[in-house]
Motif scaffolding. Structure first.
Motif, PDB file in Angstrom:
ATOM      1  N   PHE A 111     -19.671  27.716  37.865  1.00 33.16           N
ATOM      2  CA  PHE A 111     -18.296  28.220  37.778  1.00 33.16           C
ATOM      3  C   PHE A 111     -18.105  29.101  36.552  1.00 33.16           C
ATOM      4  CE2 PHE A 111     -13.814  27.553  36.291  1.00 33.16           C
ATOM      5  CZ  PHE A 111     -13.225  28.345  37.270  1.00 33.16           C
ATOM      6  N   GLN A 112     -17.525  30.271  36.788  1.00 32.51           N
ATOM      7  CA  GLN A 112     -17.190  31.211  35.717  1.00 32.51           C
ATOM      8  C   GLN A 112     -15.661  31.325  35.617  1.00 32.51           C
ATOM      9  OE1 GLN A 112     -17.526  35.594  36.306  1.00 32.51           O
ATOM     10  NE2 GLN A 112     -18.999  35.513  34.619  1.00 32.51           N
ATOM     11  N   PRO A 113     -15.047  30.779  34.559  1.00 27.52           N
ATOM     12  CA  PRO A 113     -13.597  30.948  34.396  1.00 27.52           C
ATOM     13  C   PRO A 113     -13.235  32.434  34.333  1.00 27.52           C
ATOM     14  CG  PRO A 113     -14.441  29.284  32.881  1.00 27.52           C
ATOM     15  CD  PRO A 113     -15.639  29.970  33.474  1.00 27.52           C
ATOM     16  N   THR A 169     -20.118  28.669  32.860  1.00 26.78           N
ATOM     17  CA  THR A 169     -20.519  29.871  32.127  1.00 26.78           C
ATOM     18  C   THR A 169     -19.373  30.283  31.195  1.00 26.78           C
ATOM     19  OG1 THR A 169     -19.614  31.622  33.544  1.00 26.78           O
ATOM     20  CG2 THR A 169     -21.662  30.551  34.265  1.00 26.78           C
ATOM     21  N   GLU A 170     -19.619  31.310  30.415  1.00 23.98           N
ATOM     22  CA  GLU A 170     -18.548  31.803  29.555  1.00 23.98           C
ATOM     23  C   GLU A 170     -17.453  32.483  30.377  1.00 23.98           C
ATOM     24  OE1 GLU A 170     -17.248  31.329  26.975  1.00 23.98           O
ATOM     25  OE2 GLU A 170     -18.670  30.804  25.406  1.00 23.98           O
ATOM     26  N   ILE A 171     -16.300  32.644  29.772  1.00 17.52           N
ATOM     27  CA  ILE A 171     -15.131  33.212  30.437  1.00 17.52           C
ATOM     28  C   ILE A 171     -15.335  34.713  30.688  1.00 17.52           C
ATOM     29  CG2 ILE A 171     -12.630  33.570  30.253  1.00 17.52           C
ATOM     30  CD1 ILE A 171     -12.719  31.263  28.117  1.00 17.52           C
ATOM     31  N   TYR A 172     -14.938  35.149  31.877  1.00 16.87           N
ATOM     32  CA  TYR A 172     -14.886  36.574  32.178  1.00 16.87           C
ATOM     33  C   TYR A 172     -13.481  37.061  31.842  1.00 16.87           C
ATOM     34  CZ  TYR A 172     -15.421  40.965  34.750  1.00 16.87           C
ATOM     35  OH  TYR A 172     -15.491  42.302  35.090  1.00 16.87           O
ATOM     36  N   LEU A 202     -23.448  26.874  44.571  1.00 16.96           N
ATOM     37  CA  LEU A 202     -22.236  27.670  44.802  1.00 16.96           C
ATOM     38  C   LEU A 202     -21.838  28.402  43.534  1.00 16.96           C
ATOM     39  CD1 LEU A 202     -19.585  28.498  46.255  1.00 16.96           C
ATOM     40  CD2 LEU A 202     -18.646  26.289  45.541  1.00 16.96           C
ATOM     41  N   PHE A 203     -21.880  29.724  43.574  1.00 14.24           N
ATOM     42  CA  PHE A 203     -21.397  30.565  42.483  1.00 14.24           C
ATOM     43  C   PHE A 203     -19.918  30.844  42.744  1.00 14.24           C
ATOM     44  CE2 PHE A 203     -25.902  31.255  42.509  1.00 14.24           C
ATOM     45  CZ  PHE A 203     -26.271  31.591  41.202  1.00 14.24           C
ATOM     46  N   ALA A 204     -19.028  30.425  41.847  1.00 10.03           N
ATOM     47  CA  ALA A 204     -17.590  30.547  42.084  1.00 10.03           C
ATOM     48  C   ALA A 204     -16.898  31.256  40.926  1.00 10.03           C
ATOM     49  CB  ALA A 204     -16.972  29.166  42.294  1.00 10.03           C
TER      50      ALA A 204
END
Length: 451
Positions: A351-353, A379-382, A429-431
């Motif tokens: 999960f990428q915020p 992951t780190e925030i986008y 799952l990449f979300a």
């Protein structure tokens, strides 16, 4: 009706909604150019194929011969190219103004709401295509059966309308479909009351003879006053189009609806989850209001597909499916989790915020929801179009109580370790809505040849 003449230049043309508008204008034969900070984006080749001239970065030189400049909320007022357009007295148009003009036709459908609007817009447009109506489609996602995120047709115009910045009040539509309201985009609105008031202005807006299809089970929508407009309700217990039951067969939604004293069933084997069953119900209701026979509506909605990056399976690596989804809100993550729980699949969530503002606003809700997932990579925030901040998603990682959890601030280390971490899972799952979708595709391409 607008006469589309002159040259239109789109700033931030790589955005999904912006590229859809640019593509439609180009398909109409209009001269179109565009620029984006990203050299590569999902719809780049589509735009080039339509004759759109593309530039990388922002530069006043891009304005040469431009008669109109179109911008999105991603473009800030101090942008050099934006300021140059104003200084040269070139009309500067928000993307919603172009969308409003495209929807200001004999019959149009506008779909909005916090969750599910891209899928539902795609469902309605695909259904109309299958029924022979040749719709114009202006989407917020790539829908493969419709040839991308936009398609120029000769029939009704079906468009996704973004509620994030309040500009939807400009949009006229014969049929207005509102799916739900949730606590997203509050940095702009401030309160849910302000969001609700804006949505009410949209519903009560032009044209005076519009019809709205609303979710009967959304308490905010149900509590508004629509006495000056025609409204049709869809949902459990609805007096108009009722959802009698919603269940899963495996992971596929089966929804039973009632209308006019008769019952209709939609079982779609191409899409996942109860949340998409509700989207199918809203699409069914919209088609009914448009005059499609209920039997025909139910039949074609069993054939529609979700857009790209909505529970999209890219393929498998060593028996583990690689899936990508744009879920960026706790409610959307919950809907996905319930799909996998019903199918008893073991899932590793990456999960990428998305956006600092959403991360901070919904931090507690993210902790609560992600803790329900057994296996999570954060992951780190986008940051998207927000200014840089000294903030990390590491506190989210420390707070969640998942059985197995991992924190990867950069893509390179994640890609290095993920092949071994994902062993034994049914799905990885990449979300998220940032760069995570591109990561998923890159990871799959890099590793599928090795499996």
């Amino acid at each position: 009706m607008v006469q589309w003449q002159g040259k239109y230049h789109f700033m931030a043309v790589g955005g999904m909604g912006m590229s859809a508008l640019a593509k439609i204008l180009a398909q109409k034969g209009v001269s179109v150019s565009g620029c984006d900070l990203q050299a590569q984006f999902m719809t780049r080749e589509d735009l080039i194929g339509c004759g759109v001239s593309l530039y990388v970065g922002h530069d006043p030189k891009h304005l040469k011969n431009a008669d109109f400049v179109v911008y999105s909320s991603a473009i800030k007022p101090d942008n050099e190219e934006f300021q140059a357009a104003i200084g040269e007295h070139i009309p500067v148009l928000h993307r919603s103004e172009i969308l409003a003009d495209l929807l200001d036709v004999e019959f149009s459908v506008a779909v909005t709401g916090t969750h599910g609007k891209s899928s539902t817009t795609g469902f309605i447009a695909q259904a109309l295509q299958l029924l022979g109506y040749d719709p114009t489609f202006i989407g917020g996602a790539v829908v493969n059966p419709l040839g991308g995120n936009a398609k120029l047709g000769t029939g009704p115009v079906v468009g996704e309308v973004d509620e994030s910045d309040g500009s939807l009040v400009r949009i006229p539509a014969s049929l207005k479909v509102v799916l739900n309201l949730d606590d997203d985009h509050l940095p702009f609105y401030g309160t849910m009351e302000n969001l609700a008031a804006t949505m009410q202005r949209f519903i009560l807006g032009r044209p005076h003879n519009s019809v709205s299809v609303l979710n009967y089970n959304d308490p905010i929508l149900k509590g508004m006053d629509y006495s000056s407009r025609r409204v049709r309700w869809c949902g459990f217990g609805s007096p108009d189009i009722g959802v009698d039951s919603l269940q899963l067969e495996g992971i596929n939604p089966k929804v039973r609806l009632s209308y006019g004293g008769k019952s209709y069933t939609i079982l779609n084997n191409k899409i996942f989850g109860k949340h998409n069953g509700l989207n199918l119900a809203m699409a069914f209701s919209s088609l009914i209001v448009m005059g499609v026979k209920p039997d025909a509506a139910a039949e074609v909605l069993e054939q529609v597909e979700t857009p790209r990056r909505r529970q999209q399976i890219l393929g498998t690596i060593n028996d583990t499916a690689v899936m990508v989804d744009i879920a960026l809100h706790p409610t959307e993550l919950k809907a996905l989790r319930e799909v996998f729980e019903s199918g008893k699949q073991r899932v590793l969530l990456v999960f990428q915020p998305h956006r600092y503002s959403r991360y901070k606003l919904l931090f507690k809700e993210f902790v609560q929801e992600l803790s329900h997932w057994d296996d999570v990579v954060i992951t780190e925030i986008y940051r998207s179009d927000e200014p840089p901040e000294d903030i990390s998603s590491y506190p989210l990682f420390t707070e969640i109580s998942s059985r197995n959890k991992y924190f990867y601030p950069d893509k390179e280390k994640l890609f290095q370790d993920l092949p071994s971490i994902m062993n034994g899972y049914d799905i990885v799952l990449f979300a998220g809505l940032g760069s995570i979708g591109n990561w998923a595709e890159e990871f799959f391409i890099e590793n599928s040849s090795k499996s």
